[in-house]
Write an enzyme that holds these catalytic residues in place. Structure first.
Site, PDB file in Angstrom:
ATOM      1  N   PRO A 239       0.767  -1.210   0.126  1.00 26.72           N
ATOM      2  CA  PRO A 239       0.051  -0.023  -0.092  1.00 26.72           C
ATOM      3  C   PRO A 239       0.912   1.249   0.069  1.00 26.72           C
ATOM      4  CG  PRO A 239      -0.053  -1.105   2.118  1.00 26.72           C
ATOM      5  CD  PRO A 239       0.864  -1.879   1.409  1.00 26.72           C
TER       6      PRO A 239
ATOM      7  N   VAL B  39       0.231   5.743  -0.431  1.00 26.50           N
ATOM      8  CA  VAL B  39      -0.390   6.734  -0.536  1.00 26.50           C
ATOM      9  C   VAL B  39      -0.008   7.146  -1.668  1.00 26.50           C
ATOM     10  CG1 VAL B  39      -1.095   9.038   0.444  1.00 26.50           C
ATOM     11  CG2 VAL B  39      -1.116   7.153   2.036  1.00 26.50           C
TER      12      VAL B  39
ATOM     13  N   GLN C 200      -6.794  -1.204   1.541  1.00 28.94           N
ATOM     14  CA  GLN C 200      -6.307  -0.841   2.880  1.00 28.94           C
ATOM     15  C   GLN C 200      -7.092   0.445   3.483  1.00 28.94           C
ATOM     16  OE1 GLN C 200      -2.343   1.116   4.006  1.00 28.94           O
ATOM     17  NE2 GLN C 200      -1.806  -0.768   4.954  1.00 28.94           N
TER      18      GLN C 200
ATOM     19  N   CYS D  21       1.720   2.817   9.850  1.00 31.97           N
ATOM     20  CA  CYS D  21       2.333   4.167   9.026  1.00 31.97           C
ATOM     21  C   CYS D  21       2.259   5.082  10.162  1.00 31.97           C
ATOM     22  CB  CYS D  21       1.203   4.495   7.930  1.00 31.97           C
ATOM     23  SG  CYS D  21       1.808   6.202   7.093  1.00 31.97           S
TER      24      CYS D  21
ATOM     25  N   HIS E  98       6.430  -4.890   8.181  1.00 31.81           N
ATOM     26  CA  HIS E  98       7.459  -3.784   7.705  1.00 31.81           C
ATOM     27  C   HIS E  98       8.759  -3.814   8.976  1.00 31.81           C
ATOM     28  CE1 HIS E  98       8.377   0.401   6.939  1.00 31.81           C
ATOM     29  NE2 HIS E  98       9.601  -0.474   6.446  1.00 31.81           N
TER      30      HIS E  98
ATOM     31  N   ALA F  43       7.083  -1.804  -1.844  1.00 35.87           N
ATOM     32  CA  ALA F  43       6.837  -0.555  -1.763  1.00 35.87           C
ATOM     33  C   ALA F  43       7.659   0.377  -2.802  1.00 35.87           C
ATOM     34  CB  ALA F  43       6.548   0.120  -0.583  1.00 35.87           C
ATOM     35  N   ARG F  44       8.757   0.847  -2.342  1.00 36.26           N
ATOM     36  CA  ARG F  44       9.407   1.740  -2.969  1.00 36.26           C
ATOM     37  C   ARG F  44      10.057   1.159  -4.502  1.00 36.26           C
ATOM     38  NH1 ARG F  44      13.570   3.175   1.084  1.00 36.26           N
ATOM     39  NH2 ARG F  44      12.774   1.127   1.805  1.00 36.26           N
TER      40      ARG F  44
END
Ligand SMILES: Cc1cc2nc3c(=O)[nH]c(=O)nc-3n(C[C@H](O)[C@H](O)[C@H](O)COP(=O)(O)O)c2cc1C
Length: 491
Positions: A16, A18, A85, A114, A181, A240-241
């Site tokens: 997920p 944003v 999510q 987060c 994470h 993610a990244r």
């Protein structure tokens, strides 16, 4: 049903993110080989206000906020693979939102990792980690109230023991998987990921553990995904990244050149009418250190998906898609809507489109309506216009003798929308509207007589009359040129 449930075992997932995890990026990740894609975190309060809308033109399901913003858009291609999510700190609200989306998503995930302010305020995101009772209440409520799997994504706690104790409690709620994470709450992406913590969790629980936090170091290519899986002992890996920079990291033969990946991303953004600022944001993440290059500057300066397409030389593709969407829009409008008046609240509506070619030059339904209103000593017709955000189309409502009329079809311009509203009014009231082939009305005859007297052709008349006609049509919508709608009496 049970056999169709999404499994989180031995998968690679788009994490997920944003602003990044909107539909185009999710589809791109699936194309390159991701098994599961998470949407960006969506806050329960905002989602709870949304309406589920089937968008037949884009062939998507949209969750639309009261201000017309599309908060979540999904489509058939990601059915069974997309995880919704949510940011929440309230079990009841979480369930309300999850029930709203559960028909359209494969699973629901709760963000508990987060640390950003937008997520932690109100006790959501990583703030939940210090409130295990709340975690338990939310997850239990979701698990018992939904037909689809429930998962959550956490960060690690200060010690292995605390982390294990939390995940054991989470497992007991009945969730289907847990994403970990491997960083503490106050650690930043540059800090090394704690594979040993993830490994300890994976050894403790029997539900699938999805390892996260490995982008850039160690995960740079697809082969690294396997290394990260092994290093953490987890069943699955979530990126993610690394995926945000180049979604082809999921591809076995990858990674592909980022230029190609950006192009594929942009095609999805165009196809699904993605918000242009969101498109820009994602492309800038992919451009990375090239964001100040000539291409990067063009992307940054662009304000619309059309302008972004130009920067990538995809104008033709953009136009093709617009034409396809318009064809679909027209077909849907003409097939599905009745050609007879229908009351919508206090407005009489009909499915009517203004076709310029059906009227002689200089004759429009608005002129007819204005002339008729004057003859009947009524106030001038009053037009109100609204524009919808998804395709920027217009719809007008005209008020005549305190009654409102509107076409249920949306038009590309304000002027056409007003003409369509005028047609509805004229048809409902049984007044001629000036169409070619319609019995000649006084207005058409009068125009013809005037042309003969002046010795002008229709073309000359068209140009000249535009300058001469001055009208004062009261309207609340922002000012358009109405001269072509003025009856000859107004010259
Ligand atoms: C741009 C961006 C947005 C993010 N948004 C979310 C989010 O909405 N929900 C969430 O749980 N984590 C979010 N994260 C955190 C990532 O999901 C992930 O946990 C973190 O980046 C570590 O994984 P990585 O090393 O693969 O990047 C976001 C990360 C980035 C870079």
């Amino acid at each position: 049903m049970a056999s169709n449930r999404l499994s989180f075992r031995n998968i690679t997932a788009l994490a997920p993110m944003v602003r990044v995890g909107t539909l185009p990026m999710r589809l791109l990740a699936l194309d390159y080989g991701a098994d599961v894609v998470y949407c960006e975190e969506l806050i329960d309060i905002k989602m709870a206000q949304c309406q589920r809308v089937v968008n037949e033109v884009l062939q998507t399901v949209d969750f639309v906020a009261p201000d017309d913003r599309v908060m979540f858009r999904t489509c058939e291609r990601e059915r069974g693979r997309v995880v919704f999510q949510m940011g929440t700190a309230d079990p009841d609200r979480a369930l309300t939102v999850a029930q709203l989306v559960q028909k359209d998503v494969a699973a629901v995930d709760v963000n508990m990792g987060c640390p950003k302010e937008y997520s932690t305020k109100g006790g959501m995101g990583a703030a939940l980690l210090s409130n295990p009772d709340r975690i338990e209440a939310i997850l239990k409520k979701l698990v018992s109230g939904l037909d689809i799997p429930v998962t959550c994504k956490i960060r690690i706690l200060p010690s292995v023991e605390e982390t294990i104790s939390l995940v054991q409690r989470i497992e007991r709620t009945g969730v289907s998987a847990i994403a970990v994470h491997g960083r503490f709450k106050d650690e930043r992406p540059r800090h090394p990921v704690h594979c040993d913590y993830i490994q300890a969790v994976a050894q403790t629980v029997s539900i699938p553990v999805i390892a996260n936090g490995g982008s850039s170091d160690p995960v740079k290519t697809n082969a690294d995904i396997e290394e990260f899986r092994k290093a953490t002992g987890a069943s699955s890996v979530m990126l993610a990244r690394a995926a945000m920079w180049n979604a082809s990291v999921f591809a076995k033969q990858g990674p592909h050149p980022v230029e190609k990946v950006m192009e594929e991303y942009l095609k999805y953004a165009i196809r699904y009418d993605n918000n242009a600022f969101n498109t820009k944001y994602c492309l800038c993440q992919m451009l990375r250190d090239k964001v100040e290059s000539p291409l990067g500057k063009k992307v940054q300066a662009a304000q619309t998906n059309a302008e972004i397409s130009e920067a990538y030389g995809l104008q033709e593709f953009y136009q093709q898609i617009q034409d396809q969407l318009q064809t679909r829009r027209d077909a849907l409008q003409s097939s599905s809507l009745p050609d007879r008046p229908v009351m919508e609240g206090d407005v009489t509506t009909m499915a009517v489109k203004f076709e310029r070619r059906e009227y002689p030059p200089q004759i429009t339904p608005k002129m007819f309506l204005l002339e008729w209103s004057r003859r009947e000593k009524l106030e001038q017709p009053l037009y109100e216009i609204v524009q919808r955000s998804q395709d920027r189309a217009f719809q007008a409502t005209v008020t005549v003798a305190d009654k409102k009329y509107r076409s249920s079809l949306w038009e590309k311009s304000k002027k056409f929308a007003e003409q369509a509203a005028a047609i509805v009014c004229l048809r409902v009231l049984g007044i001629p509207e000036g169409r070619i082939g319609e019995e000649d009305s006084g207005l058409v005859c009068k125009r013809k007589r005037e042309r003969k007297l002046n010795g002008t052709t229709e073309e000359e008349e068209t140009e000249g009359s535009k300058k001469r006609h001055v009208v004062d049509i009261k309207r609340r919508a922002n000012g358009d040129d109405h001269e072509a709608d003025a009856p000859p009496e107004q010259t």
